[in-house]
Write an enzyme that holds these catalytic residues in place. Structure first.
Site, PDB file in Angstrom:
ATOM      1  N   GLY A 210      -2.375   2.812  -9.090  1.00 53.19           N
ATOM      2  CA  GLY A 210      -2.766   1.515  -8.552  1.00 53.19           C
ATOM      3  C   GLY A 210      -4.125   1.503  -7.891  1.00 53.19           C
ATOM      4  N   CYS A 211      -4.278   0.606  -6.916  1.00 56.82           N
ATOM      5  CA  CYS A 211      -5.577   0.341  -6.300  1.00 56.82           C
ATOM      6  C   CYS A 211      -6.157   1.532  -5.540  1.00 56.82           C
ATOM      7  CB  CYS A 211      -5.464  -0.857  -5.350  1.00 56.82           C
ATOM      8  SG  CYS A 211      -5.051  -2.409  -6.165  1.00 56.82           S
ATOM      9  N   SER A 212      -5.322   2.455  -5.132  1.00 52.52           N
ATOM     10  CA  SER A 212      -5.826   3.607  -4.372  1.00 52.52           C
ATOM     11  C   SER A 212      -6.371   4.702  -5.266  1.00 52.52           C
ATOM     12  CB  SER A 212      -4.702   4.183  -3.502  1.00 52.52           C
ATOM     13  OG  SER A 212      -3.647   4.676  -4.311  1.00 52.52           O
TER      14      SER A 212
ATOM     15  N   MET B 143      -6.498   1.706  -0.774  1.00 46.73           N
ATOM     16  CA  MET B 143      -5.090   1.494  -0.440  1.00 46.73           C
ATOM     17  C   MET B 143      -4.338   1.086  -1.702  1.00 46.73           C
ATOM     18  SD  MET B 143      -7.480   0.269   1.764  1.00 46.73           S
ATOM     19  CE  MET B 143      -7.450  -1.511   1.579  1.00 46.73           C
TER      20      MET B 143
END
Length: 361
Positions: A142-144, A346
């Protein structure tokens, strides 16, 4: 500030670059093209801190929500990820006077499409990389994940000094959209954009004089709040027959409650504090997430100006957002030699990834 190290070589980010689809839409246009008339849902789009997003949907007004099958979305992800990723890589190489023949390692990061063979093998073919190029793929974080990719090429470069490594984050978030009329889905659809970013990393002798924009990678620290594992998900939707994002409304509060803990530990290893950090390069996760980080770390709006401007201009670009911000800071040329910075992303887990960096002295 001098950061002591005994390493004979040190890993540096030499340059960053990005690419996005040519087609962009304002938040008003997205609402109008999707026929969204519910005032509550329109307000989610309009009050998101986002002015426009670039999407690999060329004629949104002519497309019906949910018209694409899961297979068609995966095909669009593959095509767009390779196109945008290649452009970002080539722009990055141009900045440092290198070519694809110089790439000895490539790390590909994505969460918006699953491919086997993975993107790294496909880039080897499409870009004509060496058959001996080392390959790394990070999928599903994901975004992290961009910082995890950067850490992977950092570690590779340390044991392969002088050889060029590339990390490329390619996220085609619009290839994972669905529309079911719910508030939760509308939050997701209002937030994410399409784009790719790349960074060039190489380990050089610790005493070598590098260009002022080069950023030395020092320390990396992760925090995983396992109680928040269900707050950010990419799950299969049986009714729609495709994957869908889910973001809990509590994400900003979870990130805010843990960010001070991880930053204090990251900096404390070198007896540093928040006030010692000159530059903050943070994932553009959303307006409330950014505000929560500012409040809990005591940062100013100026500290996260690039994070906010990337969100405003592109939306949440998932794993590659922080490299967009770092590129803007490098282009700004306000960082001085020896300045310290923190990179932060995050994502699902719930995870906060952090890194301490220093501009070349």
């Amino acid at each position: 500030m001098n950061i002591n190290t005994r390493d004979s070589h040190a890993p540096y980010i030499l340059a960053c670059a990005h690419d996005v689809p040519e087609t962009s839409y304002t938040q008003h246009e997205v609402c109008d093209n999707l026929g969204i008339k519910d005032g509550r849902i329109r307000s989610i789009f309009i009050n998101s801190g986002i002015s426009k997003r670039h999407l690999s949907i060329k004629e949104m007004a002519k497309s019906e929500p949910n018209a694409e099958s899961h297979g068609e979305m995966l095909n669009r992800h593959e095509y767009s990820a390779l196109e945008l990723g290649a452009n970002a890589i080539n722009k990055c190489l141009t900045k440092i006077g290198k070519t694809v023949e110089d790439i000895a390692c490539i790390c590909c990061v994505t969460s918006t499409g699953f491919l086997v063979p993975a993107l790294s093998a496909r880039f080897c073919q499409s870009l004509g990389l060496s058959e001996f190029c080392n390959r790394i793929d990070i999928v599903g974080m994901g975004c992290s994940a961009g910082l995890n990719g950067l850490d992977a090429v950092k570690n590779w470069s340390v044991v392969n000094p002088g050889k060029l490594a590339i990390v490329v984050c390619t996220e085609i978030c619009s290839a994972a959209y669905l529309e079911d009329g719910t508030i939760a889905t509308s939050v997701v659809n209002s937030l994410f954009g399409d784009g790719a970013s790349a960074a060039a990393v190489v380990s050089e002798p610790a005493d070598k004089i590098l260009p002022a924009g080069a950023v030395r990678l020092l320390d990396k620290l992760s925090l995983t709040e396992s109680e928040g594992i269900g707050m950010m998900k990419f799950d299969w939707n049986d009714e729609q027959h495709k994957n869908s994002f889910y973001l809990s409304k509590d994400v900003p509060y979870v990130v805010g409650s843990k960010v001070e803990k991880v930053i204090n530990r990251l900096l404390g290893e070198r007896s540093l504090s928040v006030s010692d950090i000159d530059h903050w390069i943070v994932h553009s996760g959303g307006k409330k997430v950014i505000d929560s980080i500012c409040i809990n770390l005591g940062l100013t709006k100026n500290d996260l100006r690039h994070t906010r401007s990337v969100l405003n201009d592109f939306g949440n670009l998932s794993s590659g957002s922080f490299l967009f911000s770092l590129e803007r800071l490098q282009n700004e040329k306000t960082a001085n030699r020896g300045d310290l910075g923190v990179l932060m992303t995050m994502g699902p887990g719930a995870a906060i990834e952090t890194a301490l960096v220093q501009w070349a002295e």
